[in-house]
Design a protein around this motif. Sequence first.
Motif, PDB file in Angstrom:
ATOM      1  N   MET A   1       0.807  -1.196   0.000  1.00 24.83           N
ATOM      2  CA  MET A   1       0.000   0.000   0.000  1.00 24.83           C
ATOM      3  C   MET A   1       0.847   1.256   0.000  1.00 24.83           C
ATOM      4  O   MET A   1       0.325   2.332  -0.155  1.00 24.83           O
ATOM      5  CB  MET A   1      -0.924   0.007   1.232  1.00 24.83           C
ATOM      6  CG  MET A   1      -2.032  -1.010   1.160  1.00 24.83           C
ATOM      7  SD  MET A   1      -2.898  -0.662  -0.224  1.00 24.83           S
ATOM      8  CE  MET A   1      -4.423  -1.010  -0.330  1.00 24.83           C
ATOM      9  N   SER A   2       2.144   1.123   0.207  1.00 23.32           N
ATOM     10  CA  SER A   2       2.979   2.317   0.233  1.00 23.32           C
ATOM     11  C   SER A   2       2.924   3.058  -1.089  1.00 23.32           C
ATOM     12  O   SER A   2       3.136   4.261  -1.141  1.00 23.32           O
ATOM     13  CB  SER A   2       4.428   1.968   0.580  1.00 23.32           C
ATOM     14  OG  SER A   2       5.023   1.214  -0.445  1.00 23.32           O
ATOM     15  N   GLU A   3       2.612   2.325  -2.172  1.00 20.78           N
ATOM     16  CA  GLU A   3       2.542   2.976  -3.474  1.00 20.78           C
ATOM     17  C   GLU A   3       1.392   3.984  -3.558  1.00 20.78           C
ATOM     18  O   GLU A   3       1.343   4.783  -4.469  1.00 20.78           O
ATOM     19  CB  GLU A   3       2.455   1.952  -4.605  1.00 20.78           C
ATOM     20  CG  GLU A   3       1.288   1.007  -4.527  1.00 20.78           C
ATOM     21  CD  GLU A   3       1.519  -0.197  -3.632  1.00 20.78           C
ATOM     22  OE1 GLU A   3       0.552  -0.953  -3.444  1.00 20.78           O
ATOM     23  OE2 GLU A   3       2.623  -0.392  -3.108  1.00 20.78           O
ATOM     24  N   GLN A   4       0.463   3.936  -2.605  1.00 24.06           N
ATOM     25  CA  GLN A   4      -0.621   4.919  -2.607  1.00 24.06           C
ATOM     26  C   GLN A   4      -0.169   6.268  -2.066  1.00 24.06           C
ATOM     27  O   GLN A   4      -0.856   7.249  -2.237  1.00 24.06           O
ATOM     28  CB  GLN A   4      -1.817   4.398  -1.828  1.00 24.06           C
ATOM     29  CG  GLN A   4      -2.482   3.231  -2.529  1.00 24.06           C
ATOM     30  CD  GLN A   4      -3.722   2.766  -1.802  1.00 24.06           C
ATOM     31  OE1 GLN A   4      -4.043   3.207  -0.722  1.00 24.06           O
ATOM     32  NE2 GLN A   4      -4.439   1.857  -2.419  1.00 24.06           N
ATOM     33  N   LEU A   5       0.973   6.303  -1.391  1.00 24.07           N
ATOM     34  CA  LEU A   5       1.539   7.576  -0.981  1.00 24.07           C
ATOM     35  C   LEU A   5       2.383   8.088  -2.140  1.00 24.07           C
ATOM     36  O   LEU A   5       3.064   7.322  -2.808  1.00 24.07           O
ATOM     37  CB  LEU A   5       2.415   7.409   0.259  1.00 24.07           C
ATOM     38  CG  LEU A   5       1.710   6.948   1.539  1.00 24.07           C
ATOM     39  CD1 LEU A   5       2.721   6.812   2.667  1.00 24.07           C
ATOM     40  CD2 LEU A   5       0.604   7.905   1.938  1.00 24.07           C
ATOM     41  N   SER A   6       2.351   9.380  -2.364  1.00 26.96           N
ATOM     42  CA  SER A   6       3.139   9.960  -3.453  1.00 26.96           C
ATOM     43  C   SER A   6       4.619   9.777  -3.179  1.00 26.96           C
ATOM     44  O   SER A   6       5.049   9.797  -2.027  1.00 26.96           O
ATOM     45  CB  SER A   6       2.846  11.454  -3.575  1.00 26.96           C
ATOM     46  OG  SER A   6       1.494  11.668  -3.862  1.00 26.96           O
ATOM     47  N   PRO A   7       5.414   9.631  -4.228  1.00 25.44           N
ATOM     48  CA  PRO A   7       6.861   9.571  -4.017  1.00 25.44           C
ATOM     49  C   PRO A   7       7.390  10.959  -3.662  1.00 25.44           C
ATOM     50  O   PRO A   7       6.746  11.969  -3.954  1.00 25.44           O
ATOM     51  CB  PRO A   7       7.392   9.110  -5.371  1.00 25.44           C
ATOM     52  CG  PRO A   7       6.365   9.572  -6.351  1.00 25.44           C
ATOM     53  CD  PRO A   7       5.044   9.503  -5.629  1.00 25.44           C
ATOM     54  N   CYS A   8       8.550  10.998  -3.052  1.00 25.28           N
ATOM     55  CA  CYS A   8       9.203  12.282  -2.824  1.00 25.28           C
ATOM     56  C   CYS A   8       9.739  12.795  -4.149  1.00 25.28           C
ATOM     57  O   CYS A   8      10.208  11.994  -4.974  1.00 25.28           O
ATOM     58  CB  CYS A   8      10.370  12.123  -1.842  1.00 25.28           C
ATOM     59  SG  CYS A   8       9.871  11.766  -0.153  1.00 25.28           S
ATOM     60  N   PRO A   9       9.696  14.104  -4.373  1.00 25.03           N
ATOM     61  CA  PRO A   9      10.321  14.636  -5.588  1.00 25.03           C
ATOM     62  C   PRO A   9      11.794  14.232  -5.623  1.00 25.03           C
ATOM     63  O   PRO A   9      12.482  14.248  -4.602  1.00 25.03           O
ATOM     64  CB  PRO A   9      10.166  16.149  -5.429  1.00 25.03           C
ATOM     65  CG  PRO A   9       8.991  16.325  -4.521  1.00 25.03           C
ATOM     66  CD  PRO A   9       9.061  15.155  -3.576  1.00 25.03           C
ATOM     67  N   ARG A  10      12.263  13.836  -6.764  1.00 20.68           N
ATOM     68  CA  ARG A  10      13.590  13.234  -6.923  1.00 20.68           C
ATOM     69  C   ARG A  10      14.722  14.059  -6.308  1.00 20.68           C
ATOM     70  O   ARG A  10      15.585  13.527  -5.636  1.00 20.68           O
ATOM     71  CB  ARG A  10      13.868  12.994  -8.408  1.00 20.68           C
ATOM     72  CG  ARG A  10      15.093  12.160  -8.642  1.00 20.68           C
ATOM     73  CD  ARG A  10      14.979  11.399  -9.954  1.00 20.68           C
ATOM     74  NE  ARG A  10      16.083  10.526 -10.161  1.00 20.68           N
ATOM     75  CZ  ARG A  10      16.228   9.334  -9.587  1.00 20.68           C
ATOM     76  NH1 ARG A  10      15.337   8.904  -8.757  1.00 20.68           N
ATOM     77  NH2 ARG A  10      17.264   8.590  -9.838  1.00 20.68           N
ATOM     78  N   LEU A  11      14.740  15.341  -6.504  1.00 21.29           N
ATOM     79  CA  LEU A  11      15.842  16.181  -6.027  1.00 21.29           C
ATOM     80  C   LEU A  11      15.524  16.883  -4.714  1.00 21.29           C
ATOM     81  O   LEU A  11      16.262  17.757  -4.276  1.00 21.29           O
ATOM     82  CB  LEU A  11      16.236  17.193  -7.100  1.00 21.29           C
ATOM     83  CG  LEU A  11      16.716  16.578  -8.415  1.00 21.29           C
ATOM     84  CD1 LEU A  11      16.997  17.663  -9.449  1.00 21.29           C
ATOM     85  CD2 LEU A  11      17.941  15.718  -8.194  1.00 21.29           C
ATOM     86  N   SER A  12      14.437  16.503  -4.089  1.00 22.00           N
ATOM     87  CA  SER A  12      14.002  17.150  -2.859  1.00 22.00           C
ATOM     88  C   SER A  12      14.868  16.755  -1.670  1.00 22.00           C
ATOM     89  O   SER A  12      15.228  15.599  -1.502  1.00 22.00           O
ATOM     90  CB  SER A  12      12.547  16.753  -2.574  1.00 22.00           C
ATOM     91  OG  SER A  12      12.165  17.213  -1.312  1.00 22.00           O
ATOM     92  N   LEU A  13      15.167  17.732  -0.835  1.00 19.86           N
ATOM     93  CA  LEU A  13      15.875  17.480   0.413  1.00 19.86           C
ATOM     94  C   LEU A  13      14.966  17.776   1.600  1.00 19.86           C
ATOM     95  O   LEU A  13      15.431  17.976   2.707  1.00 19.86           O
ATOM     96  CB  LEU A  13      17.141  18.337   0.490  1.00 19.86           C
ATOM     97  CG  LEU A  13      18.190  18.059  -0.579  1.00 19.86           C
ATOM     98  CD1 LEU A  13      19.331  19.063  -0.470  1.00 19.86           C
ATOM     99  CD2 LEU A  13      18.709  16.639  -0.460  1.00 19.86           C
ATOM    100  N   ASN A  14      13.657  17.834   1.336  1.00 21.16           N
ATOM    101  CA  ASN A  14      12.701  18.178   2.396  1.00 21.16           C
ATOM    102  C   ASN A  14      11.544  17.186   2.457  1.00 21.16           C
ATOM    103  O   ASN A  14      10.433  17.551   2.787  1.00 21.16           O
ATOM    104  CB  ASN A  14      12.181  19.601   2.204  1.00 21.16           C
ATOM    105  CG  ASN A  14      11.406  19.779   0.915  1.00 21.16           C
ATOM    106  OD1 ASN A  14      11.194  18.830   0.171  1.00 21.16           O
ATOM    107  ND2 ASN A  14      10.972  20.992   0.654  1.00 21.16           N
ATOM    108  N   CYS A  15      11.826  15.919   2.164  1.00 22.38           N
ATOM    109  CA  CYS A  15      10.780  14.912   2.110  1.00 22.38           C
ATOM    110  C   CYS A  15      11.343  13.563   2.554  1.00 22.38           C
ATOM    111  O   CYS A  15      12.479  13.229   2.213  1.00 22.38           O
ATOM    112  CB  CYS A  15      10.247  14.800   0.679  1.00 22.38           C
ATOM    113  SG  CYS A  15       8.918  13.590   0.456  1.00 22.38           S
TER     114      CYS A  15
END
Length: 123
Positions: A1-15
Amino acid sequence: MSEQLSPCPRLSLNCVCSRDDALRLHRVKPLTVSGDPLLAFARLKNLVAATARTVILTATEDYLHAACRTRIGFIDDLECRLCLTSRMIHIRSESRIGIYDFGTNRRRVERLRRQLQDEYIGG
């Protein structure tokens, strides 16, 4: 079910996120429930609701979305998803703005983990 959460933006350092496909810099462990998963998720919702400067935006039996205001006024989004079959609570926390969060989101997730540890979370 983790796939139902959005991924972190690839270059993000705040997620941070417990998705299986999360990059190492974003990855946190899901909360593995050793007791009753529904009771553990209800307890998690109560802990989030009692957190200072936090407002629950959506809450269902298996999903929680809250807005968490930092001490300096920024808003972070916290999402939690209960997966009954795997007895896990997947979690994601991300700042709405900014490039770097100084570890605020990771500390939020780990604080929730510690608060649930003795009652519901397995090793």
